[in-house]
Design a protein around this motif. Structure first.
Motif, PDB file in Angstrom:
ATOM      1  N   ASN A 131      -5.731   7.990   4.269  1.00 43.35           N
ATOM      2  CA  ASN A 131      -5.254   7.866   2.884  1.00 43.35           C
ATOM      3  C   ASN A 131      -6.398   8.038   1.897  1.00 43.35           C
ATOM      4  OD1 ASN A 131      -2.578   7.226   3.431  1.00 43.35           O
ATOM      5  ND2 ASN A 131      -2.966   5.020   3.478  1.00 43.35           N
ATOM      6  N   ARG A 139      -2.272  -9.752   1.694  1.00 44.60           N
ATOM      7  CA  ARG A 139      -1.033 -10.402   2.074  1.00 44.60           C
ATOM      8  C   ARG A 139      -1.402 -11.478   3.075  1.00 44.60           C
ATOM      9  NH1 ARG A 139       2.470  -7.536   5.236  1.00 44.60           N
ATOM     10  NH2 ARG A 139       1.044  -5.766   5.272  1.00 44.60           N
ATOM     11  N   VAL A 161      -1.926   6.788   9.029  1.00 43.63           N
ATOM     12  CA  VAL A 161      -2.736   6.843   7.822  1.00 43.63           C
ATOM     13  C   VAL A 161      -4.252   6.765   8.024  1.00 43.63           C
ATOM     14  CG1 VAL A 161      -0.892   6.200   6.237  1.00 43.63           C
ATOM     15  CG2 VAL A 161      -2.103   4.406   7.468  1.00 43.63           C
ATOM     16  N   HIS A 176       3.077   3.876   8.319  1.00 38.39           N
ATOM     17  CA  HIS A 176       2.095   3.119   7.525  1.00 38.39           C
ATOM     18  C   HIS A 176       1.752   1.801   8.191  1.00 38.39           C
ATOM     19  CE1 HIS A 176       2.126   5.765   3.933  1.00 38.39           C
ATOM     20  NE2 HIS A 176       3.276   6.120   4.483  1.00 38.39           N
ATOM     21  N   ASN A 177       2.652   1.333   9.015  1.00 31.79           N
ATOM     22  CA  ASN A 177       2.349   0.134   9.800  1.00 31.79           C
ATOM     23  C   ASN A 177       3.346   0.065  10.954  1.00 31.79           C
ATOM     24  OD1 ASN A 177       1.790  -2.372  10.869  1.00 31.79           O
ATOM     25  ND2 ASN A 177       1.295  -3.248   8.875  1.00 31.79           N
ATOM     26  N   GLY A 229       0.795  -1.232   0.000  1.00 24.70           N
ATOM     27  CA  GLY A 229       0.000   0.000   0.000  1.00 24.70           C
ATOM     28  C   GLY A 229       0.825   1.280   0.000  1.00 24.70           C
ATOM     29  N   VAL A 245       0.212   4.995  -2.000  1.00 22.16           N
ATOM     30  CA  VAL A 245       0.161   6.318  -1.382  1.00 22.16           C
ATOM     31  C   VAL A 245       1.260   7.206  -1.971  1.00 22.16           C
ATOM     32  CG1 VAL A 245       0.420   7.562   0.793  1.00 22.16           C
ATOM     33  CG2 VAL A 245      -0.901   5.449   0.716  1.00 22.16           C
ATOM     34  N   GLU A 252      -5.516  -2.617  11.023  1.00 22.61           N
ATOM     35  CA  GLU A 252      -5.365  -2.136   9.650  1.00 22.61           C
ATOM     36  C   GLU A 252      -5.112  -0.626   9.682  1.00 22.61           C
ATOM     37  OE1 GLU A 252      -4.296  -2.705   6.424  1.00 22.61           O
ATOM     38  OE2 GLU A 252      -5.584  -4.441   6.754  1.00 22.61           O
ATOM     39  N   PRO A 253      -3.852  -0.229   9.503  1.00 22.25           N
ATOM     40  CA  PRO A 253      -3.532   1.207   9.582  1.00 22.25           C
ATOM     41  C   PRO A 253      -4.484   2.056   8.728  1.00 22.25           C
ATOM     42  CG  PRO A 253      -1.531  -0.094   9.428  1.00 22.25           C
ATOM     43  CD  PRO A 253      -2.669  -1.061   9.291  1.00 22.25           C
ATOM     44  N   GLY A 282      -5.580   0.627   4.967  1.00 17.93           N
ATOM     45  CA  GLY A 282      -6.210  -0.300   4.031  1.00 17.93           C
ATOM     46  C   GLY A 282      -6.695   0.499   2.840  1.00 17.93           C
ATOM     47  N   LEU A 283      -6.378   0.025   1.669  1.00 23.26           N
ATOM     48  CA  LEU A 283      -6.805   0.726   0.451  1.00 23.26           C
ATOM     49  C   LEU A 283      -7.806  -0.122  -0.317  1.00 23.26           C
ATOM     50  CD1 LEU A 283      -3.217   1.861  -0.609  1.00 23.26           C
ATOM     51  CD2 LEU A 283      -4.937   3.250   0.542  1.00 23.26           C
TER      52      LEU A 283
HETATM   53  C1  GLC Z   1       0.469  -0.306   4.958  1.00 24.79           C
HETATM   54  C2  GLC Z   1      -0.740  -0.608   5.843  1.00 24.79           C
HETATM   55  C3  GLC Z   1      -2.047  -0.341   5.124  1.00 24.79           C
HETATM   56  C4  GLC Z   1      -2.023   1.057   4.521  1.00 24.79           C
HETATM   57  C5  GLC Z   1      -0.796   1.229   3.626  1.00 24.79           C
HETATM   58  C6  GLC Z   1      -0.679   2.614   3.033  1.00 24.79           C
HETATM   59  O1  GLC Z   1       0.567  -1.250   3.941  1.00 24.79           O
HETATM   60  O2  GLC Z   1      -0.693  -1.945   6.320  1.00 24.79           O
HETATM   61  O3  GLC Z   1      -3.133  -0.432   6.019  1.00 24.79           O
HETATM   62  O4  GLC Z   1      -3.186   1.269   3.754  1.00 24.79           O
HETATM   63  O5  GLC Z   1       0.370   0.991   4.384  1.00 24.79           O
HETATM   64  O6  GLC Z   1      -0.612   3.625   3.994  1.00 24.79           O
END
Ligand code: GLC
Length: 473
Positions: free
Chosen positions: A245, A299, A212, A163-164, A18, A22, A376-377, A379-380
């Motif tokens: 995000n 994943r 995020v 991001h995580n 992800g 971003v 889940e920080p 998730g897109l």
């Molecule tokens: C990481 C996180 C996911 C987030 C992505 C972009 O992969 O696990 O939740 O959307 O970063 O910020």
């Protein structure tokens, strides 16, 4: 405002998760608002030749890392109005894949220091150096400890985005001097809980820390989510904020996406059915009109909630559903999906790997998209699925909670459950199964999901506000 955005991956050049999405869309959104954002990333050997051919060699310089003195070449390319700098060093980056080498600490410390040194060699002095995740976390440390005395670097502010929080860049303290070149009198910045922790250092050294989604920003202050870093975050006070995000709504658009079988929009939902049919054929699923097709693109990692899926899978398969899964990762989950794939022929479709084109076909062809993450920080995928009219089924955590709301309440665009419990998840799936039998209600639900605004518009403005805030420091 001038921003230099440091990342270990960015679409369209190189992607493994992800972060690449971003880094491939936020800088453009900032530029669209009239600011300038340039991006720095490593020139891995996996960056395809068609991109390399379009790059221009700009300059080279040396980077000191403890007793090492390493070459760094700079290639540049302008894509979609954004300038990218790709840093070249074949010793560190001429390898297959991005991560997972014994010397990752050294590779990404090199990259982080080279990205700071780069400012000495280009015609661009950023107001803000914006680093992302542990791979670029050392940038703020190098800037503060080695470059602040140089007039050019005095006014540069720093933002660090998590991001995580699970992946912190933890190593033994013995590399602090020998590999990272941080002298003993500065090593307290790196030390945390008996080891070297790059993310902790960036949290401490940056002007502001973002993550995020607003919910994840709250959650990571709690030890259940923080992987040990809640103390470092508490020390930062109100300098930890969550900004949701966005997704690239031009690239992820079912009416123009070239990777899906048939293009469609909210006004031509019958064509979504054609995608479902074609996806079933591709994945070896028996096509039936009334069977709910559950899609998963993930994943295979434990925090993705796959234990819940495993726990109720046989019960779920007693219902009128079929499942398509695309993913790769931890062996135990791969084995599980292989096993159910063999046991439920025509009802479970499986592809192992990271296949972006197929993921888009699943977003378009499934009826619901299952994402039961433990954490889940942001998730897109759930946002993309909603935009493709594929109703997300999510656990209410992090960005999933901030983007998906249950059909039972206001602004419903999916199905949610709260507790990390397999039967609560099953309950949410069964509510979807029930609604699915009411075709008119389902169509209305698809339309409301598709009408949600997941673009960067609002969030890019929040980043600008955060940059402006630290400029006052
Ligand atoms: C990481 C996180 C996911 C987030 C992505 C972009 O992969 O696990 O939740 O959307 O970063 O910020």
């Amino acid at each position: 405002m001038k921003i230099l955005y440091l990342t270990s991956e960015a679409r369209p050049f190189i992607a493994s998760g992800g972060l690449a999405d971003v880094a491939g869309s936020l800088p453009k959104a900032l530029c669209d608002l009239g600011h300038e954002c340039r991006v720095v990333l490593p020139l891995y050997s996996d960056v395809k030749p068609e991109w390399r051919e379009k790059m221009t060699f700009l300059c080279n310089f040396n980077v000191a890392l403890a007793w090492r003195n390493q070459y760094c070449g700079v290639y540049t390319i302008c894509y979609n109005g954004v300038t990218y700098y790709l840093l070249d060093n074949e010793y560190y980056f001429k390898r297959s894949g991005l991560y997972g080498y014994y010397d990752d600490a050294e590779r990404f410390a090199f990259f982080s220091k080279a990205a700071v040194e780069l400012i000495n060699h280009i015609d661009y002095i950023p107001d803000v150096l914006h680093a992302n995740d542990w791979e670029t976390a050392m940038a703020s440390v190098y800037l503060n400890k080695f470059y602040r005395h140089i007039p050019l670097f005095k006014g540069i502010r720093t933002m660090f985005t998590i991001h995580n929080i699970q992946y912190q860049g933890q190593f033994g303290m013995n590399i602090a001097w020998d590999v990272l070149g941080i002298p003993e009198y500065h090593q307290n910045v790196l030390e945390y809980d008996g080891c070297l922790n790059m993310m902790k250092a960036a949290i401490q050294e940056s002007n502001i820390v973002t993550t995020v989604s607003p919910s994840y920003a709250r959650e990571i202050h709690d030890p259940w989510f923080s992987h040990g870093l809640d103390g470092a975050l508490y020390n930062k006070g109100d300098r930890v904020i969550g900004i949701l995000n966005g997704i690239d709504v031009v690239s992820y658009d079912p009416s123009s996406d070239k990777d899906i079988y048939v293009n469609y929009s909210a006004d031509s939902l019958d064509k979504k059915e054609d995608n479902r049919k074609a996806l079933c054929a591709e994945m070896g699923i028996e096509y039936k009109k009334d069977t709910l097709l559950i899609g998963m693109v993930t994943r295979f990692a434990s925090h993705k909630g796959l234990d819940l899926v495993r726990y109720i899978f046989d019960t779920l398969m007693q219902d009128n559903v079929s499942v398509v899964v695309l993913g790769s990762g931890e062996r135990e989950y791969e084995d599980f999906f292989k096993e159910v794939h063999a046991r439920y022929p025509g009802r479970v479709g499986l592809r192992l790997g990271f296949v972006p084109e197929l993921s888009r076909k699943i977003y378009a062809g499934a009826d619901v998209f299952l994402m039961p993450s433990k954490s889940e920080p942001c998730g897109l995928a759930q946002m993309v699925a909603a935009r493709y009219g594929t109703l997300p089924i999510v656990r209410e955590t992090g960005g999933l909670k901030d983007t998906i709301h249950d059909m039972g309440g206001e602004n419903g665009n999916g199905f949610t459950f709260q507790t990390y419990n397999a039967h609560d998840m099953l309950g949410a799936i069964q509510r979807a199964e029930k609604l699915y039998q009411d075709k008119a209600a389902w169509k209305a639900a698809m339309r409301s999901a598709m009408s949600c605004d997941f673009s960067w518009g609002k969030s890019a403005k929040e980043y600008i506000a955060a940059y402006e805030r630290i400029m006052k420091d």
